[in-house]
Design an enzyme around this catalytic site. Structure first.
Site, short mmCIF file in Angstrom:
data_model
loop_
_atom_site.label_atom_id
_atom_site.label_comp_id
_atom_site.label_asym_id
_atom_site.label_seq_id
_atom_site.Cartn_x
_atom_site.Cartn_y
_atom_site.Cartn_z
N CYS A 45 -51.54 10.56 11.40
CA CYS A 45 -50.86 9.93 10.26
C CYS A 45 -49.51 9.36 10.70
O CYS A 45 -48.56 10.11 10.93
CB CYS A 45 -50.65 10.95 9.15
SG CYS A 45 -49.78 10.29 7.72
N CYS B 46 -46.62 9.84 8.13
CA CYS B 46 -46.08 11.21 8.08
C CYS B 46 -45.18 11.51 9.28
O CYS B 46 -44.14 12.15 9.14
CB CYS B 46 -47.21 12.24 8.11
SG CYS B 46 -48.60 11.88 7.06
N ASP B 47 -45.59 11.07 10.46
CA ASP B 47 -44.97 11.58 11.69
C ASP B 47 -44.09 10.59 12.44
O ASP B 47 -43.44 10.97 13.41
CB ASP B 47 -46.07 12.08 12.65
CG ASP B 47 -46.80 13.29 12.08
OD1 ASP B 47 -46.24 13.95 11.20
OD2 ASP B 47 -47.93 13.58 12.51
#
Ligand code: NAP
Length: 312
Positions: A137, A140-141
């Site tokens: 992701c 997200c990261d």
């Protein structure tokens, strides 16, 4: 005798399902939340969550789901650990949940929170370094890779869009694709090709991900069989996701062409009294924050259905 009928069944105990359970319990709805493994869902395997409000220093995926589970338990959410084999929705009044052991139970309203799973490459190093430089992701990261060189594997909309997003943080993003042209829609391609921080390795596959404690390099092989090594600090595997829908009757319940479940704004599916929340829903953004919101919303909608269904 074990109870075999509930007003509301919630399938899946990830962020959407646990939130739905919390809201159902606090609304005193006769409910059961069914999960085949430990509560927490996909987030349990997420190393660090930095974008869930209320945790200014971030929190590990495991700890976040531990807290959500404890929160649900504090309000006596009724959790059952059992594997669901199939769901029968042919009778609009009574929905049936059939378990892998052959037993079953029925309900009047159902909330599907079974989530989705990122597709894996299945290569050496992928599982070992997951959360240590291997990510599924970008949104997200990405902030963990400030000023680093990362690779993105895949050539679809997700890979190309996330590669572009990653350049807000990473110093360089290398897209590795198994063919010589991207699958992504042209407008995303144009944006990516215009982005000077993105370069490409075409006609190539990653054969292993290597590193001592974190990702350090990828081994590649091109379609002519030539091997090479690429040094990166992170690798984003964005080769599609698969909805966890194998127990659902997709001949009765409408799904999109990928198998995700479309709903209206209130999370209602194509069948009265059946709702979908979290990653299984057909939608653009799949994050913990909207999964929780949808879980809460689905209970309010289900409660309204339970109160008014005789008039519908
Ligand atoms: P996708 O369209 O299925 O693309 C997957 C990509 O991964 C393809 O380029 C594929 O290569 C590659 N791939 C698959 N298996 C692989 C493997 N084992 N090894 C190496 N590469 C592999 O998946 P997606 O990008 O996640 O998109 C899913 C759907 O969501 C799409 O319909 C997409 O349009 C939609 N979506 C839309 C948006 C948007 O509108 N902004 C954003 C994201 C996603 P090949 O091309 O060679 O098959």
């Amino acid at each position: 005798m074990e109870k075999s009928h509930f007003e509301l069944v919630i399938l899946g105990a990830g962020p959407a399902g646990l939130t739905a359970g919390l809201y159902a319990s606090r609304s005193r709805i006769d409910h059961i939340l069914i999960e085949k493994g430990a509560p927490g869902g996909q987030v349990l395997t997420t190393d660090w969550v930095d974008n869930y409000p209320g945790f200014p220093d971030g929190i590990s995926g495991f700890d976040l789901m531990d807290k959500m589970t404890a929160h649900a338990k504090r309000f006596d959410v009724n959790i059952m650990t059992k594997e669901v084999a199939s769901v029968e929705l042919s009778d609009p009044a009574v929905k049936r949940i059939v378990f892998a052991d052959g037993s079953s139970l029925t309900c009047e309203a159902l909330i599907i929170c079974t989530g989705a799973s990122p597709n894996k490459l299945g290569i050496p190093g992928e599982a070992e370094l997951a959360g240590k430089g291997v990510s599924y992701c970008g949104t997200c990261d990405a902030p963990f890779y400030r000023n680093m060189h990362v690779a993105v594997i895949g050539g679809g909309d997700t890979a190309v869009e996330e590669a572009d997003y990653l350049t807000r943080f990473a110093s360089k993003v290398t897209i590795i694709h198994r063919r010589d042209e991207l699958r992504a829609i042209k407008i995303l391609q144009e944006t990516a090709f215009a982005n000077e921080k993105i370069d490409y390795i075409w006609n190539s596959r990653v054969t292993s991900i290597e590193g001592d404690k974190e990702v350090e390099r990828l081994q590649l092989v091109d379609n002519d069989g030539n091997s090479s090594t690429l040094e990166v600090q992170g690798v984003f595997i964005l080769i599609g996701i698969t909805p966890n829908n194998e127990m659902l009757p997709l001949d009765q319940l409408k799904a999109d062409k990928w198998g995700f479940i479309p709903t209206d704004n209130e999370t209602l599916t194509s069948i009265p009294g059946v709702y979908a929340a979290g990653d299984i829903r057909s939608k653009l953004m799949r994050q913990v924050v909207n999964a929780c919101g949808e879980g809460a919303n689905s209970v309010v909608a289900a409660e309204h259905y339970l109160k008014t269904r005789s008039e519908q």
